[in-house]
Scaffold this motif. Sequence first.
Motif, mmCIF file in Angstrom:
data_model
loop_
_atom_site.group_PDB
_atom_site.id
_atom_site.type_symbol
_atom_site.label_atom_id
_atom_site.label_comp_id
_atom_site.label_asym_id
_atom_site.label_seq_id
_atom_site.Cartn_x
_atom_site.Cartn_y
_atom_site.Cartn_z
ATOM 1 N N GLU A 236 -57.989 10.796 5.774
ATOM 2 C CA GLU A 236 -58.868 10.549 6.913
ATOM 3 C C GLU A 236 -60.313 10.940 6.649
ATOM 4 O O GLU A 236 -61.204 10.470 7.334
ATOM 5 C CB GLU A 236 -58.333 11.298 8.135
ATOM 6 C CG GLU A 236 -57.007 10.736 8.601
ATOM 7 C CD GLU A 236 -56.453 11.476 9.790
ATOM 8 O OE1 GLU A 236 -56.935 12.577 10.101
ATOM 9 O OE2 GLU A 236 -55.522 10.955 10.409
ATOM 10 N N THR A 237 -60.545 11.812 5.687
ATOM 11 C CA THR A 237 -61.909 12.262 5.420
ATOM 12 C C THR A 237 -62.218 12.150 3.930
ATOM 13 O O THR A 237 -61.305 12.116 3.099
ATOM 14 C CB THR A 237 -62.109 13.734 5.838
ATOM 15 O OG1 THR A 237 -61.277 14.563 5.029
ATOM 16 C CG2 THR A 237 -61.807 13.938 7.314
ATOM 17 N N ARG A 238 -63.488 12.126 3.616
ATOM 18 C CA ARG A 238 -63.917 12.083 2.220
ATOM 19 C C ARG A 238 -63.414 13.311 1.455
ATOM 20 O O ARG A 238 -62.870 13.159 0.358
ATOM 21 C CB ARG A 238 -65.432 11.958 2.122
ATOM 22 C CG ARG A 238 -65.922 11.847 0.703
ATOM 23 C CD ARG A 238 -67.406 11.672 0.661
ATOM 24 N NE ARG A 238 -67.769 10.441 1.330
ATOM 25 C CZ ARG A 238 -68.213 9.360 0.705
ATOM 26 N NH1 ARG A 238 -68.377 9.378 -0.577
ATOM 27 N NH2 ARG A 238 -68.502 8.279 1.379
ATOM 28 N N PRO A 239 -63.568 14.548 1.996
ATOM 29 C CA PRO A 239 -63.042 15.704 1.255
ATOM 30 C C PRO A 239 -61.526 15.612 1.024
ATOM 31 O O PRO A 239 -61.037 15.988 -0.035
ATOM 32 C CB PRO A 239 -63.382 16.900 2.144
ATOM 33 C CG PRO A 239 -64.558 16.452 2.946
ATOM 34 C CD PRO A 239 -64.347 14.983 3.183
ATOM 35 N N GLY A 240 -60.803 15.106 2.002
ATOM 36 C CA GLY A 240 -59.360 14.940 1.839
ATOM 37 C C GLY A 240 -59.035 13.941 0.748
ATOM 38 O O GLY A 240 -58.138 14.160 -0.076
ATOM 39 N N SER A 241 -59.751 12.820 0.721
ATOM 40 C CA SER A 241 -59.541 11.814 -0.326
ATOM 41 C C SER A 241 -59.938 12.348 -1.686
ATOM 42 O O SER A 241 -59.258 12.108 -2.686
ATOM 43 C CB SER A 241 -60.356 10.552 -0.022
ATOM 44 O OG SER A 241 -59.826 9.877 1.083
ATOM 45 N N LEU A 242 -61.035 13.071 -1.726
ATOM 46 C CA LEU A 242 -61.502 13.642 -2.997
ATOM 47 C C LEU A 242 -60.489 14.655 -3.524
ATOM 48 O O LEU A 242 -60.154 14.650 -4.709
ATOM 49 C CB LEU A 242 -62.868 14.293 -2.802
ATOM 50 C CG LEU A 242 -63.603 14.717 -4.058
ATOM 51 C CD1 LEU A 242 -63.784 13.552 -5.024
ATOM 52 C CD2 LEU A 242 -64.949 15.314 -3.694
ATOM 53 N N SER A 243 -59.976 15.501 -2.658
ATOM 54 C CA SER A 243 -58.975 16.486 -3.061
ATOM 55 C C SER A 243 -57.710 15.798 -3.585
ATOM 56 O O SER A 243 -57.172 16.182 -4.626
ATOM 57 C CB SER A 243 -58.637 17.391 -1.874
ATOM 58 O OG SER A 243 -57.626 18.290 -2.213
ATOM 59 N N ALA A 244 -57.232 14.791 -2.865
ATOM 60 C CA ALA A 244 -56.042 14.051 -3.306
ATOM 61 C C ALA A 244 -56.324 13.311 -4.612
ATOM 62 O O ALA A 244 -55.460 13.242 -5.491
ATOM 63 C CB ALA A 244 -55.608 13.063 -2.225
ATOM 64 N N GLY A 245 -57.533 12.770 -4.752
ATOM 65 C CA GLY A 245 -57.906 12.068 -5.978
ATOM 66 C C GLY A 245 -57.953 13.004 -7.178
ATOM 67 O O GLY A 245 -57.501 12.648 -8.274
ATOM 68 N N ILE A 246 -58.483 14.196 -6.980
ATOM 69 C CA ILE A 246 -58.538 15.182 -8.067
ATOM 70 C C ILE A 246 -57.132 15.605 -8.470
ATOM 71 O O ILE A 246 -56.808 15.694 -9.662
ATOM 72 C CB ILE A 246 -59.410 16.390 -7.670
ATOM 73 C CG1 ILE A 246 -60.881 15.955 -7.608
ATOM 74 C CG2 ILE A 246 -59.224 17.549 -8.647
ATOM 75 C CD1 ILE A 246 -61.809 16.974 -6.973
ATOM 76 N N ALA A 247 -56.280 15.867 -7.476
ATOM 77 C CA ALA A 247 -54.896 16.237 -7.772
ATOM 78 C C ALA A 247 -54.206 15.125 -8.551
ATOM 79 O O ALA A 247 -53.492 15.372 -9.534
ATOM 80 C CB ALA A 247 -54.145 16.536 -6.474
ATOM 81 N N ARG A 248 -54.418 13.898 -8.137
ATOM 82 C CA ARG A 248 -53.803 12.752 -8.825
ATOM 83 C C ARG A 248 -54.366 12.603 -10.227
ATOM 84 O O ARG A 248 -53.639 12.285 -11.160
ATOM 85 C CB ARG A 248 -54.036 11.485 -8.011
ATOM 86 C CG ARG A 248 -53.371 10.298 -8.638
ATOM 87 C CD ARG A 248 -53.190 9.193 -7.636
ATOM 88 N NE ARG A 248 -52.785 7.990 -8.290
ATOM 89 C CZ ARG A 248 -51.574 7.775 -8.771
ATOM 90 N NH1 ARG A 248 -50.648 8.693 -8.688
ATOM 91 N NH2 ARG A 248 -51.278 6.636 -9.360
ATOM 92 N N LEU A 249 -55.665 12.827 -10.399
ATOM 93 C CA LEU A 249 -56.278 12.730 -11.722
ATOM 94 C C LEU A 249 -55.687 13.768 -12.675
ATOM 95 O O LEU A 249 -55.376 13.455 -13.824
ATOM 96 C CB LEU A 249 -57.795 12.901 -11.625
ATOM 97 C CG LEU A 249 -58.549 12.848 -12.955
ATOM 98 C CD1 LEU A 249 -58.371 11.498 -13.637
ATOM 99 C CD2 LEU A 249 -60.022 13.143 -12.737
ATOM 100 N N ILE A 250 -55.518 14.991 -12.204
ATOM 101 C CA ILE A 250 -54.925 16.032 -13.041
ATOM 102 C C ILE A 250 -53.510 15.622 -13.461
ATOM 103 O O ILE A 250 -53.149 15.694 -14.644
ATOM 104 C CB ILE A 250 -54.929 17.389 -12.307
ATOM 105 C CG1 ILE A 250 -56.362 17.893 -12.154
ATOM 106 C CG2 ILE A 250 -54.062 18.411 -13.045
ATOM 107 C CD1 ILE A 250 -56.511 19.063 -11.192
#
Length: 179
Positions: free
Chosen positions: A66-80
């Motif tokens: 729902e938010t940019r920080p939430g997407s960024l956090s999920a994206g970083i986790a997925r990238l790792i």
Amino acid sequence: MRDEATPEVKSPRLSSWVVAYALNMAMTCLITYWVMTDALSRFVDDSFDFLGGMWAVVATVFVFRETRPGSLSAGIARLIATCVSFALCLLYLSLFPFIPVGMAALIAIGTLVMALLGRREDIVTVGITTADMVVAAMSPTDAWQQPLLRLCRHCGGDRIRCRMSMDRLAPVSTRYPNA
């Protein structure tokens, strides 16, 4: 009598924010599919191109928040998680052909690596990504290239989603109406 494992659900209502969120997700997935299939079409045949587009959409949905920080956090986790899978699969496929036992071993090793990194919540992502990368390499020719293609595809879907944040659609005061 309600089962304790089943959460209680509020009465369903569709606010304009929820409709905007759904439309944003749909548009983001469509754009991801178009961008990734166009990019992949230069390197792979049509069947892999369409399958790659589908997996890029899955990656997009996975990090859609729902938010940019939430997407960024999920994206970083997925990238790792994707990078761990990439490293394991590239090494494995450079040395060995695909076999189901090898895939299972890579998933176990990926699980151990994520536990050692203190990222237990991302173990499922490593398992899914590892299975995707290794199974895609079932073709004996140039199997080692598959992890690289998957890394690019996963990162492409995640990047597009993080750029199309719901934060742009609603002011802060209306971001979570009647959630």
